[in-house]
Structures are given as C-alpha cells and as structure tokens.
Design a protein around this motif. Sequence first.
Motif, short mmCIF file in Angstrom:
data_model
loop_
_atom_site.label_atom_id
_atom_site.label_comp_id
_atom_site.label_asym_id
_atom_site.label_seq_id
_atom_site.Cartn_x
_atom_site.Cartn_y
_atom_site.Cartn_z
N LEU A 31 55.82 -8.07 -12.04
CA LEU A 31 57.20 -8.33 -12.44
C LEU A 31 57.31 -9.65 -13.19
O LEU A 31 58.00 -9.75 -14.22
CB LEU A 31 58.11 -8.34 -11.21
N ARG A 32 56.64 -10.68 -12.68
CA ARG A 32 56.67 -11.98 -13.35
C ARG A 32 56.07 -11.89 -14.76
O ARG A 32 56.63 -12.44 -15.72
CB ARG A 32 55.90 -13.02 -12.53
N GLY A 33 54.96 -11.17 -14.89
CA GLY A 33 54.36 -11.00 -16.20
C GLY A 33 55.29 -10.27 -17.16
O GLY A 33 55.39 -10.62 -18.34
N SER A 34 55.98 -9.23 -16.66
CA SER A 34 56.91 -8.48 -17.50
C SER A 34 58.08 -9.35 -17.94
O SER A 34 58.48 -9.33 -19.11
CB SER A 34 57.42 -7.25 -16.74
N LEU A 35 58.61 -10.13 -16.99
CA LEU A 35 59.73 -11.01 -17.33
C LEU A 35 59.32 -12.08 -18.34
O LEU A 35 60.09 -12.43 -19.24
CB LEU A 35 60.30 -11.66 -16.06
N ARG B 148 56.96 -11.81 -20.63
CA ARG B 148 56.82 -11.19 -21.95
C ARG B 148 58.18 -10.91 -22.57
O ARG B 148 58.38 -11.10 -23.78
CB ARG B 148 56.01 -9.89 -21.83
N MET B 149 59.13 -10.47 -21.75
CA MET B 149 60.47 -10.22 -22.26
C MET B 149 61.13 -11.52 -22.72
O MET B 149 61.75 -11.57 -23.80
CB MET B 149 61.32 -9.56 -21.17
N LEU C 279 59.61 -14.28 -23.69
CA LEU C 279 58.91 -14.76 -24.88
C LEU C 279 59.38 -14.01 -26.12
O LEU C 279 59.62 -14.61 -27.18
CB LEU C 279 57.40 -14.60 -24.70
N ALA C 280 59.51 -12.69 -26.01
CA ALA C 280 59.96 -11.89 -27.16
C ALA C 280 61.37 -12.29 -27.58
O ALA C 280 61.66 -12.43 -28.77
CB ALA C 280 59.91 -10.41 -26.81
N ALA C 281 62.26 -12.50 -26.59
CA ALA C 281 63.63 -12.88 -26.91
C ALA C 281 63.68 -14.26 -27.56
O ALA C 281 64.42 -14.49 -28.51
CB ALA C 281 64.48 -12.86 -25.64
N VAL C 282 62.87 -15.20 -27.05
CA VAL C 282 62.85 -16.55 -27.61
C VAL C 282 62.31 -16.54 -29.04
O VAL C 282 62.84 -17.22 -29.93
CB VAL C 282 62.01 -17.49 -26.72
N VAL C 283 61.26 -15.77 -29.27
CA VAL C 283 60.68 -15.69 -30.62
C VAL C 283 61.69 -15.12 -31.60
O VAL C 283 61.89 -15.65 -32.71
CB VAL C 283 59.39 -14.85 -30.61
N MET C 284 62.36 -14.03 -31.22
CA MET C 284 63.36 -13.43 -32.11
C MET C 284 64.55 -14.35 -32.31
O MET C 284 65.13 -14.41 -33.39
CB MET C 284 63.82 -12.09 -31.54
#
Length: 250
Positions: A18-22, A24-25, A27-32
């Motif tokens: 769960l921590r890994g999934s959160l 990644r989510m 990181l993707a939101a911050v990059v976008m």
Amino acid sequence: MNNDGGGAMTFWEHLDVLRGSLMRMLLAAVVMFAVAFALKDWLFAVVLAPSHSSFFVYRWIGAEPFTLQLINTGLTEQFMVHLKVAFAAGVLVASPYLLYVLFRFVSPALYENERRHSVRLTVAAYLMFMAGVAVNYVLLFPLTVRFLGTYQVSGEVANMLSIASYVETLLMMSLVFGVMFEMPVVAWLLARFGMLRHEWMKRYRRHALVVILIVAAVITPTSDVFTLVVVSLPIWLLYEISMLIVRVCE
C-alpha cells in the motif's frame, strides 16, 4: 491477497504494498503538477478561452461579440490561482495512472469475475466523469460566463470579474458535473443488485424533476433562471439515460 509467489501476504506486507502504491500515485501527481505549473501560458490559454468571444462555442451558436475583463484583487491571488489550476490539471492528467495503480493494489483480493466487472465499472465511471468535465467546459461554463459576465443592471455599472472567482467557478462546476455524470453508472450498479427498477424511476419522474431543480439551484453559483436551466437540463437528460439503462438491465 496473495503475493507473486502465491503465498498469503502478512499484514505488514500489505502495508508495504500500500505504501509503495501511494508513493507511486503521489509521485505521478507531483510530476504532472510540476509539468502543468511550468506550462503556465498554455494552461491558462485553455482555462481562459471561454472568457473570449472568439471561443468556438460562441461562434457555433452565433453569439454576439462581448468583452469580459478579468482582474486581480489580491497580492497573492494570481499565484494561488496558478497553483490551484496546475494542481487540478496535474491530477486530471495523472488520473488514469492513479486509477491503474489503485486497481492493481485491490485486484488480487477479487475473484476473476469480480475483477472483470470492476474493470468495466471503473472505466465507465472514469469516462463518464471526464465527459461531465468536458461538457461543462465546452458548453455549460461558457454559456454561464457569457450570460453572467455581460449581464448589467445599468449601463453605468461596469463588469469586472475576479480571476479567482472565474477559476473557482470553473473548478467547482467541473467537479459537480463530473460527479453528476456518474448517475448512469450508479443506476446500472443499483439495477444489477436489484435495488432500482425502471418502473420506479418512471413513476417518480415528476418528483425527480423537482429534485433536479432543487439540486441545480443549490449547486449553481448564482440564482438566475438562465443558469438554473443550463444546469438542470443535462441532469435531466442523465436521469432519462439512467432510466433507459435500468430498463435494459431488467
């Protein structure tokens, strides 16, 4: 839930996944968000397009040219507006990947048929939400802006709209109509569980119209009749589509 080796995962292993999934989510939101923040000129060209009489919707309906003046009323207002719009755009662009990561975390706990139905339901809900956002941007918000932005009680009173008010109205209406467009998906889901029938929706159609008008009056940014009709009509059409979907399910 099982791990890749086929064995049962412990509670702490679930937390690690769960921590890994959160992460990644996030990181993707911050990059976008960073990309959207950097593309300020292009981003606000899209956001502010409905405030110009050259917007394609106004040309399609043959609307008269108009002028809408946007102003800034606070020291930090434009920067905060930039952050809000970039954040909303970043989450919107990253949303397919966010849903994918979330589904990958949940899917091992589902049976094959549950996984298949979940994919269809998630894709349908996502597409309907995006359709609601698109309909608001292309049709509802421009008509609202044109009417309210040019409405005058007297020629002596000039209209000057705050950029913060403009953006907040756009984001609020986009979110509301994105959620409203989930009505057919919810109706399909309730019909599958036998909790909603076509006969009921047909019998209470008039009551639904009253409720839709009340909801539209609550969520509209103003109390004028024009905006009320513009907001109510798509919701009513969604109700009719939902009723048809329920009938097909039966």
